[in-house]
Write an enzyme that holds these catalytic residues in place. Sequence first.
Site, PDB file in Angstrom:
ATOM      1  N   ARG A   1       1.273  -0.596   0.470  1.00 39.08           N
ATOM      2  CA  ARG A   1      -0.154  -0.160  -0.039  1.00 39.08           C
ATOM      3  C   ARG A   1       0.755   1.187   0.272  1.00 39.08           C
ATOM      4  O   ARG A   1       0.436   2.432   0.616  1.00 39.08           O
ATOM      5  CB  ARG A   1      -0.579  -0.148   1.306  1.00 39.08           C
ATOM      6  N   ARG A   2       2.048   0.609  -0.564  1.00 45.26           N
ATOM      7  CA  ARG A   2       3.173   2.255   0.111  1.00 45.26           C
ATOM      8  C   ARG A   2       3.969   2.620  -1.468  1.00 45.26           C
ATOM      9  O   ARG A   2       4.822   3.367  -2.313  1.00 45.26           O
ATOM     10  CB  ARG A   2       4.601   1.807   0.347  1.00 45.26           C
TER      11      ARG A   2
ATOM     12  N   CYS B   1       1.809  21.575  -9.550  1.00 49.63           N
ATOM     13  CA  CYS B   1       0.342  21.142  -9.945  1.00 49.63           C
ATOM     14  C   CYS B   1       0.337  19.882  -9.708  1.00 49.63           C
ATOM     15  O   CYS B   1      -0.431  19.196  -8.633  1.00 49.63           O
ATOM     16  CB  CYS B   1       0.206  21.646 -11.255  1.00 49.63           C
TER      17      CYS B   1
ATOM     18  N   ARG C   1      -2.876  19.390  -6.690  1.00 45.71           N
ATOM     19  CA  ARG C   1      -3.730  20.809  -5.726  1.00 45.71           C
ATOM     20  C   ARG C   1      -3.679  21.830  -6.372  1.00 45.71           C
ATOM     21  O   ARG C   1      -4.873  22.055  -5.720  1.00 45.71           O
ATOM     22  CB  ARG C   1      -2.148  21.027  -5.142  1.00 45.71           C
ATOM     23  N   SER C   2      -3.575  22.168  -7.517  1.00 46.37           N
ATOM     24  CA  SER C   2      -4.306  22.854  -8.863  1.00 46.37           C
ATOM     25  C   SER C   2      -4.164  22.958  -9.915  1.00 46.37           C
ATOM     26  O   SER C   2      -3.342  22.511 -10.543  1.00 46.37           O
ATOM     27  CB  SER C   2      -3.218  24.302  -8.570  1.00 46.37           C
TER      28      SER C   2
ATOM     29  N   ASP D   1      -5.443  23.922 -13.864  1.00 50.72           N
ATOM     30  CA  ASP D   1      -6.045  25.437 -14.712  1.00 50.72           C
ATOM     31  C   ASP D   1      -6.555  24.552 -15.719  1.00 50.72           C
ATOM     32  O   ASP D   1      -6.019  23.700 -16.690  1.00 50.72           O
ATOM     33  CB  ASP D   1      -4.671  26.429 -15.492  1.00 50.72           C
TER      34      ASP D   1
ATOM     35  N   HIS E   1      -9.440  25.670 -11.370  1.00 50.40           N
ATOM     36  CA  HIS E   1     -10.264  27.157 -11.806  1.00 50.40           C
ATOM     37  C   HIS E   1     -10.116  27.258 -13.423  1.00 50.40           C
ATOM     38  O   HIS E   1      -9.135  26.864 -14.234  1.00 50.40           O
ATOM     39  CB  HIS E   1      -8.637  27.782 -11.065  1.00 50.40           C
ATOM     40  N   VAL E   2     -10.457  28.337 -13.263  1.00 52.51           N
ATOM     41  CA  VAL E   2     -10.442  28.815 -14.638  1.00 52.51           C
ATOM     42  C   VAL E   2     -10.407  30.666 -14.205  1.00 52.51           C
ATOM     43  O   VAL E   2     -10.829  31.624 -14.111  1.00 52.51           O
ATOM     44  CB  VAL E   2     -12.236  28.817 -15.541  1.00 52.51           C
TER      45      VAL E   2
END
Length: 227
Positions: A89-90, A109, A129-130, A132, A170-171
């Site tokens: 599981r690693r 990202c 994490r982010s 576009d 996000h946009v």
Amino acid sequence: SEVPILTTKKLAWKTAIKELLWIWQLKSNDVNDLNKMSVHIWDQWKQEDGTIGHAYGFQLGKKNRSLNGEKVDQVDYLLHQLKNNPSSRRHITMLWNPDELDAMALTPCVYETQWYVKHGKLHLEVRARSNDMALGNPFNVFQYNVLQRMIAQVTGYELGEYIFNIGDCHVYTRHIDNLKIQMEREQFEAPELWINPEVKDFYDFTIDDFKLINYKHGDKLLFEVRV
């Protein structure tokens, strides 16, 4: 063998795979290596030394895992463990290194992958994490599905589930008009991705080992890159 790729606009899929090879296969942070592939999507973040600092491929290339008395990098460790310890599981790779975030031209990202082997199938969960949604997301979702297929092939597993998690989607305001156009467009059936079945070593893949079959798509739409 359907692949998750946009059909409402043309995606530069070969560029996406080349970037994937740059990060995961070459484990490079040198933008010049990417330029040699005729890819310039990282030029805006190129530092004076020609790199993007300690980001992306730099982290994957660090020999920080112990294996049979030697130090290996995250990719080699993952490939070995998937073959030899599939029930672990690693099976995780991590690009988010708090000690070196300030040394990165851009913090990652997509920062983590977790791999699971069940009933002979290789499953992949990706964490970003982010993202576009106009530019980064279509590239990343396609790229990591390609990566899953590559690693499944060289480790001897069938393709399993693919999950892509985003913390902040996000946009940008300047993308809204073209995204509205894109949302009104006809969608086509997903194409199939052919990967050369003769390739058995992860480091032997080249861009010529990939083909998109029956990729129907709308016209190209331009979105300004945020630096």
